[in-house]
Every structure is written in structure tokens, then in C-alpha cells.
Write an enzyme that holds these catalytic residues in place. Structure first.
Site, PDB file in Angstrom:
ATOM      1  N   GLU A  53      15.061 -42.913 -29.163  1.00 18.39           N
ATOM      2  CA  GLU A  53      14.840 -42.254 -27.880  1.00 18.39           C
ATOM      3  C   GLU A  53      15.659 -42.957 -26.790  1.00 18.39           C
ATOM      4  O   GLU A  53      15.851 -44.154 -26.822  1.00 18.39           O
ATOM      5  CB  GLU A  53      13.353 -42.328 -27.528  1.00 18.39           C
ATOM      6  CG  GLU A  53      12.992 -41.650 -26.214  1.00 18.39           C
ATOM      7  CD  GLU A  53      11.519 -41.789 -25.861  1.00 18.39           C
ATOM      8  OE1 GLU A  53      11.009 -40.921 -25.142  1.00 18.39           O
ATOM      9  OE2 GLU A  53      10.886 -42.773 -26.313  1.00 18.39           O
ATOM     10  N   LYS A  96      11.403 -33.292 -25.361  1.00 20.65           N
ATOM     11  CA  LYS A  96      10.114 -33.945 -25.602  1.00 20.65           C
ATOM     12  C   LYS A  96       8.974 -33.171 -24.940  1.00 20.65           C
ATOM     13  O   LYS A  96       9.022 -32.859 -23.751  1.00 20.65           O
ATOM     14  CB  LYS A  96      10.172 -35.372 -25.062  1.00 20.65           C
ATOM     15  CG  LYS A  96       8.953 -36.233 -25.369  1.00 20.65           C
ATOM     16  CD  LYS A  96       9.185 -37.644 -24.835  1.00 20.65           C
ATOM     17  CE  LYS A  96       8.042 -38.578 -25.135  1.00 20.65           C
ATOM     18  NZ  LYS A  96       8.303 -39.939 -24.612  1.00 20.65           N
ATOM     19  N   CYS A 118       8.956 -39.980 -29.921  1.00 22.13           N
ATOM     20  CA  CYS A 118       8.111 -41.083 -29.443  1.00 22.13           C
ATOM     21  C   CYS A 118       6.632 -40.714 -29.285  1.00 22.13           C
ATOM     22  O   CYS A 118       5.913 -40.617 -30.271  1.00 22.13           O
ATOM     23  CB  CYS A 118       8.696 -41.628 -28.151  1.00 22.13           C
ATOM     24  SG  CYS A 118       8.058 -43.266 -27.671  1.00 22.13           S
TER      25      CYS A 118
END
Length: 284
Positions: free
Chosen positions: A43, A115, A156
């Protein structure tokens, strides 16, 4: 039987996108030299900056992002898949996206993913994060049908939301991914168990490249890039927070074997959940 060599690139990205890009290119080339044909970076590969204003000043739209441009060139040069775990890119209207990019061996962008879950938390010791104040959350989660298998993309904090990975596995994903910049304290507590849990409950590989160490903006990330097999065993790990790479063979036949042993996806049923209030006797 499909066996491929997969790699995780571990970075310690700072504020300079050019420096981050150059260091990552060296590690990607090293991983390919060790035989990897699927290579994943973490990330925020292009830059890690806590200040929103400073971040916006240092990034660009996806088409002009230095890191993605490098990854496309190197993927074509080496004939490998490069999965940019994510980059911060301008998304129009003053917004920023935390965007993963999957690149084919010809250098073409196959898929992107923004995300979904924002890391808005207050941690012990005064550590506090509000990703929603900087990034626009995504709304769609992809599964990509690649020549060697089906790959689900996540980033993540998504690892704490099992529904994403179950939905991807229902669509046949053999490989689940969660490239990350996990904080040191949350990583020490939960990194390994979360990666292994997502692998076990879905009978899939989980591949997660990570940021590691103390960064230029003061944050500390956990490192420990991982590849976990469908039975929950750690196939490979960078047991440190230092930049580097790991390469390991993954055998996708193990996915069908794990799902045959524990057919959790096939056995899953829809259900309703309700709350029942226990009887409380009124005081006299």
C-alpha cells in the site's frame, strides 16, 4: 496443476516519489530475477505523507503517476504481472484515491481498485488516523481472471472486513490480496492472525506485501510481508521491517484441496440475525 512463483516487495516509502520509485524498481527486478512472475508491492508504494496538503502537492493522476509508469514499463520489460498494492493519486474535484493497480506482462493496466474501508481509528498511546479526511472510499471490489488463477484485490484495513474476501471467494478467487501499511502496534497484535484467518476461512492463498519501519513522516509500519497458503500455513515471510523481497512458489491445486476438506463456502447459508431482550422484572 498451476504452480507460479509469487513475490512480495517490502518498502519503506518516504516523501520523495522519485526515490520510492527507483528503490522499488530495483526490488521488482530482483524478484523477477529470482523467478517471480507475479510481483506485488505494498500500500502507498509511491509516497507516504501524513499531511493532506503535502500529499496532494506530491501526487498526480493515475496516468501520470511515476510509480505506475515505472511498473508498466518494468512489467513489459520483464514479462511479469506487477500488482501495485496501491498508490495515492488525484481523483478529481480535490479528492484523492488510495488505488491498487494490476498490470499485465505487456504493460497494460488490467484492473484498478480503490480502497473501500477507511482507517479511522484512535489507538493506544495517542496514535490517531482519519483516512476518510484525505481519501475518497471505493465502492466496488474486483476479482480478476488471470491465466494462472482468479485474484481478488483489497488493501490493508480491508483485511478486517471478511465479507470482501468471502464475496471474492464465492466468485472463485484462488488468491486474495491485502497489500498494506499496517501500523506497528496493530501489526504486532493482529497482522499474522488476520492474514491466516482470511486464508483459512476461504481456502485461498493470501498474499500481502507490506510497508515496514520508521518513515520520513514519522509513522512506523510493521513490515512482515506474507504469503499464506489455503490451509493457513505461512509459506513465506520477510521476518523484519526492512525493505526487501521474498519469492515463493504457490500451487493453486492446494486451493481446491482445502475447499474440498472444509467446504465452508459451499456449506454457507443465508440467515437472519435478531436481538432478543431478556426479561427484566420491574422493581416493586
Amino acid at each position: 496443476m498451476t504452480v507460479i512463483a509469487a513475490a512480495c516487495i517490502q518498502l519503506r516509502s518516504g516523501k520523495d516519489t522519485s526515490e520510492n520509485t527507483a528503490r522499488a524498481e530495483d526490488l521488482i527486478r530482483a524478484a523477477a530475477g529470482d523467478g517471480a512472475t507475479y510481483i506485488q508491492t505494498p500500500e502507498m508504494s509511491n509516497v507516504l505523507v501524513r499531511s493532506r496538503e503535502e500529499l496532494i502537492a506530491r501526487i498526480d493522476v493515475l496516468e501520470r503517476d511515476l510509480f505506475v509508469t515505472m511498473a508498466r514499463r518494468v512489467a513489459a520489460d520483464l514479462g511479469v504481472f506487477v500488482h501495485v498494492g496501491s498508490v495515492a493519486v488525484l481523483a478529481g474535484g480535490g479528492q484523492v484515491a488510495n488505488r491498487a493497480v494490476l498490470i499485465a506482462p505487456n504493460g497494460a493496466i488490467v484492473e484498478t481498485y480503490d480502497k473501500v474501508h477507511m482507517f479511522d481509528v484512535d489507538l493506544p498511546g495517542g496514535e490517531s488516523w482519519r483516512e476518510s479526511s484525505t481519501y475518497k472510499a471505493g465502492e466496488q471490489v474486483p476479482v480478476v481472471d488471470l491465466p494462472f488463477g482468479k485474484l481478488g484485490m483489497a488493501i490493508c484495513y480491508d483485511i478486517r472486513f471478511p465479507g470482501i474476501f468471502r464475496a471474492q471467494s464465492r466468485l472463485g478467487a484462488d488468491i486474495l490480496t491485502a497489500p498494506a501499511a499496517f501500523t506497528r502496534q496493530t501489526g504486532q497484535a493482529h497482522w499474522h492472525v488476520l492474514q491466516r484467518a482470511r486464508a483459512i476461512e476461504n481456502g485461498a492463498y493470501v498474499i500481502s506485501a507490506a510497508q515496514g519501519g520508521r518513515h520520513e513522516d514519522g509513522r512506523e509500519t510493521f513490515g512482515h510481508s506474507l504469503i499464506v497458503d489455503p490451509w493457513g500455513d505461512v509459506v513465506a515471510e520477510l521476518d523484519t521491517d526492512a525493505p526487501g523481497h521474498l519469492v515463493a512458489e504457490i500451487d493453486l491445486a492446494r486451493v481446491s484441496k482445502a475447499r474440498a476438506r472444509i467446504p465452508a463456502i459451499a456449506n454457507e447459508r443465508d440467515f437472519d440475525c435478531r436481538m432478543t431482550r431478556a426479561f427484566r422484572e420491574e422493581p416493586a
